[in-house]
Design a protein around this motif. Structure first.
Motif, PDB file in Angstrom:
ATOM      1  N   LEU A 136      24.287  46.554  13.609  1.00 39.87           N
ATOM      2  CA  LEU A 136      23.038  46.937  12.987  1.00 39.87           C
ATOM      3  C   LEU A 136      22.311  47.485  14.366  1.00 39.87           C
ATOM      4  O   LEU A 136      21.625  48.427  14.640  1.00 39.87           O
ATOM      5  CB  LEU A 136      22.478  45.903  12.228  1.00 39.87           C
ATOM      6  N   LYS A 137      22.286  46.368  15.501  1.00 38.95           N
ATOM      7  CA  LYS A 137      21.753  46.794  16.785  1.00 38.95           C
ATOM      8  C   LYS A 137      22.309  47.981  17.402  1.00 38.95           C
ATOM      9  O   LYS A 137      21.445  48.630  18.052  1.00 38.95           O
ATOM     10  CB  LYS A 137      21.688  45.540  17.606  1.00 38.95           C
ATOM     11  N   ASN A 138      23.413  47.959  17.316  1.00 39.85           N
ATOM     12  CA  ASN A 138      24.158  49.177  17.977  1.00 39.85           C
ATOM     13  C   ASN A 138      23.842  50.392  17.322  1.00 39.85           C
ATOM     14  O   ASN A 138      23.541  51.462  17.857  1.00 39.85           O
ATOM     15  CB  ASN A 138      25.616  48.856  18.002  1.00 39.85           C
ATOM     16  N   TYR A 139      23.652  50.707  16.026  1.00 42.45           N
ATOM     17  CA  TYR A 139      23.410  51.537  15.136  1.00 42.45           C
ATOM     18  C   TYR A 139      21.786  52.008  15.558  1.00 42.45           C
ATOM     19  O   TYR A 139      21.567  53.234  15.687  1.00 42.45           O
ATOM     20  CB  TYR A 139      23.640  51.243  13.724  1.00 42.45           C
ATOM     21  N   GLU A 140      21.130  51.067  15.421  1.00 40.59           N
ATOM     22  CA  GLU A 140      19.654  51.161  15.848  1.00 40.59           C
ATOM     23  C   GLU A 140      19.284  51.866  17.332  1.00 40.59           C
ATOM     24  O   GLU A 140      18.703  52.775  17.347  1.00 40.59           O
ATOM     25  CB  GLU A 140      18.762  49.885  15.595  1.00 40.59           C
ATOM     26  N   ARG A 141      20.266  51.376  18.055  1.00 43.74           N
ATOM     27  CA  ARG A 141      20.196  51.886  19.336  1.00 43.74           C
ATOM     28  C   ARG A 141      20.740  53.447  19.531  1.00 43.74           C
ATOM     29  O   ARG A 141      19.949  54.262  20.203  1.00 43.74           O
ATOM     30  CB  ARG A 141      20.976  51.202  20.369  1.00 43.74           C
ATOM     31  N   GLN A 142      21.698  53.640  18.596  1.00 43.71           N
ATOM     32  CA  GLN A 142      22.153  55.054  18.707  1.00 43.71           C
ATOM     33  C   GLN A 142      21.270  56.079  18.108  1.00 43.71           C
ATOM     34  O   GLN A 142      20.898  57.031  18.563  1.00 43.71           O
ATOM     35  CB  GLN A 142      23.498  55.127  18.024  1.00 43.71           C
ATOM     36  N   LEU A 143      20.539  55.746  16.863  1.00 41.81           N
ATOM     37  CA  LEU A 143      19.504  56.440  16.292  1.00 41.81           C
ATOM     38  C   LEU A 143      18.482  56.549  17.291  1.00 41.81           C
ATOM     39  O   LEU A 143      17.847  57.524  17.327  1.00 41.81           O
ATOM     40  CB  LEU A 143      18.990  55.688  15.100  1.00 41.81           C
ATOM     41  N   TYR A 144      17.855  55.595  18.125  1.00 42.49           N
ATOM     42  CA  TYR A 144      16.866  55.704  19.032  1.00 42.49           C
ATOM     43  C   TYR A 144      17.349  56.683  20.104  1.00 42.49           C
ATOM     44  O   TYR A 144      16.277  57.558  20.271  1.00 42.49           O
ATOM     45  CB  TYR A 144      16.606  54.334  19.623  1.00 42.49           C
ATOM     46  N   ILE A 145      18.409  56.622  20.549  1.00 40.45           N
ATOM     47  CA  ILE A 145      18.709  57.578  21.511  1.00 40.45           C
ATOM     48  C   ILE A 145      18.923  58.847  20.946  1.00 40.45           C
ATOM     49  O   ILE A 145      18.468  59.935  21.826  1.00 40.45           O
ATOM     50  CB  ILE A 145      20.400  57.149  22.020  1.00 40.45           C
ATOM     51  N   GLU A 146      19.314  59.293  19.736  1.00 41.68           N
ATOM     52  CA  GLU A 146      19.441  60.374  19.217  1.00 41.68           C
ATOM     53  C   GLU A 146      17.959  61.064  19.023  1.00 41.68           C
ATOM     54  O   GLU A 146      17.752  62.159  19.192  1.00 41.68           O
ATOM     55  CB  GLU A 146      20.120  60.467  17.729  1.00 41.68           C
ATOM     56  N   GLU A 147      16.770  60.071  18.694  1.00 43.16           N
ATOM     57  CA  GLU A 147      15.607  60.549  18.389  1.00 43.16           C
ATOM     58  C   GLU A 147      14.787  60.793  19.360  1.00 43.16           C
ATOM     59  O   GLU A 147      14.092  61.629  19.717  1.00 43.16           O
ATOM     60  CB  GLU A 147      14.829  59.229  17.790  1.00 43.16           C
ATOM     61  N   SER A 169      15.317  61.738  25.883  1.00 42.05           N
ATOM     62  CA  SER A 169      14.753  61.662  27.148  1.00 42.05           C
ATOM     63  C   SER A 169      14.375  60.115  27.593  1.00 42.05           C
ATOM     64  O   SER A 169      14.338  59.677  28.760  1.00 42.05           O
ATOM     65  CB  SER A 169      13.531  62.582  27.271  1.00 42.05           C
ATOM     66  N   LEU A 170      13.556  59.356  26.551  1.00 45.20           N
ATOM     67  CA  LEU A 170      13.364  58.032  26.744  1.00 45.20           C
ATOM     68  C   LEU A 170      14.505  57.424  27.041  1.00 45.20           C
ATOM     69  O   LEU A 170      14.536  56.199  27.805  1.00 45.20           O
ATOM     70  CB  LEU A 170      12.666  57.381  25.750  1.00 45.20           C
ATOM     71  N   ALA A 171      15.683  57.495  26.396  1.00 46.60           N
ATOM     72  CA  ALA A 171      16.782  56.748  26.457  1.00 46.60           C
ATOM     73  C   ALA A 171      17.536  56.664  28.035  1.00 46.60           C
ATOM     74  O   ALA A 171      18.139  55.773  28.353  1.00 46.60           O
ATOM     75  CB  ALA A 171      17.932  57.065  25.494  1.00 46.60           C
ATOM     76  N   PHE A 209      28.573  57.636  12.973  1.00 45.15           N
ATOM     77  CA  PHE A 209      28.729  56.563  13.791  1.00 45.15           C
ATOM     78  C   PHE A 209      29.687  55.442  13.748  1.00 45.15           C
ATOM     79  O   PHE A 209      30.301  55.281  14.788  1.00 45.15           O
ATOM     80  CB  PHE A 209      27.402  55.879  13.893  1.00 45.15           C
ATOM     81  N   ASN A 210      30.220  55.581  12.492  1.00 48.35           N
ATOM     82  CA  ASN A 210      31.420  54.767  12.130  1.00 48.35           C
ATOM     83  C   ASN A 210      32.606  55.314  11.866  1.00 48.35           C
ATOM     84  O   ASN A 210      33.512  54.590  11.410  1.00 48.35           O
ATOM     85  CB  ASN A 210      30.797  53.745  10.935  1.00 48.35           C
ATOM     86  N   ARG A 211      32.967  56.583  12.005  1.00 50.24           N
ATOM     87  CA  ARG A 211      34.065  57.279  11.689  1.00 50.24           C
ATOM     88  C   ARG A 211      35.349  56.567  12.881  1.00 50.24           C
ATOM     89  O   ARG A 211      35.078  56.539  13.825  1.00 50.24           O
ATOM     90  CB  ARG A 211      33.881  58.833  12.025  1.00 50.24           C
TER      91      ARG A 211
END
Length: 168
Positions: free
Chosen positions: A148-159, A162-164, A8-10
Motif C-alpha cells: 500500500l505504501k508503494n502504491y501510494e508513492r506511485q500515485l503521488y509520483i503520477e499526480e 515535478s515534486l517527486a 501497477f500490479n500487472r
C-alpha cells in the motif's frame, strides 16, 4: 483509480508445458466423439473446465472466428492450446486472489481479521498449527502495508511528477 491498481500490479504470465498438457487433456475430454476438433459447444465446456465460467456468446464468437474463417468444422488441438494459452496469459493474476478473498470475507468488510483468517485456514488446511496461521497473518499484514505504501508513492509520483524528483 482502480485502473491504476491493475496497471501497477500487472505481471506477465508465461504458459508452461504443464498448462499446455492440461489444455490438451481438457481438449481430449471435450472431444467425446474423437473428431479431432471441438465444436462451439465443446469449446464452451472446455472454458468452463479450465477457467470456471461459461463464456458469453460474443466471447465464443471471437474464439471461433478464425475457425469459421478457415471454413473448418471445429477448433483443432493446436489452435485450442494456443488460444487457451493466450487466454491464460491475459488473465488478471490478482482477480483469482480477489475471488478467494471475497469467499473468506463473510462479513463483507473488505478485510480479514485474525479470527477470519484462522477460520479460512481451518476450512482449507485444518492440519496447520495455529501458530503457523498466526505467523502467516502477521507476514501478510506487513506485506500488505508495504504494498500500500508503494502504491501510494506511485500515485503521488503520477499526480505530482515535478515534486517527486525534488530532494526532500
Amino acid at each position: 483509480m482502480y485502473s491504476h491498481i491493475k496497471d501497477f500490479n500487472r505481471h506477465e504470465t508465461k504458459v508452461t508445458d504443464i498448462e499446455k498438457n492440461k489444455f490438451a487433456m481438457v481438449f481430449q475430454h471435450c472431444d467425446e466423439d474423437k473428431k479431432g476438433y471441438l465444436s462451439r459447444e465443446d469449446v464452451k465446456v472446455a472454458v468452463v473446465m479450465l477457467f470456471g465460467y461459461k463464456p458469453s456468446k460474443t466471447e465464443t464468437d471471437v474464439m471461433m472466428a478464425s475457425v469459421m474463417q478457415a471454413n473448418i468444422p471445429g477448433m483443432p488441438l493446436d489452435h485450442f492450446i494456443s488460444l487457451m494459452g493466450r487466454k491464460l496469459a491475459a488473465q488478471d493474476n490478482y482477480e483469482k486472489t480477489r475471488q478467494i478473498f471475497t469467499g473468506f470475507d463473510i462479513h463483507c468488510r473488505g478485510f480479514l481479521t485474525m479470527e477470519d483468517f484462522k477460520k479460512a485456514f481451518a476450512s482449507v488446511a485444518p492440519h496447520l498449527p495455529e501458530r503457523t496461521v498466526q505467523e502467516a497473518f502477521r507476514y501478510l499484514t506487513s506485506q500488505t502495508i508495504t504494498e500500500l505504501k508503494n502504491y501510494e508513492r506511485q500515485l503521488y509520483i503520477e499526480e505530482y511528477p515535478s515534486l517527486a524528483t525534488q530532494d526532500p
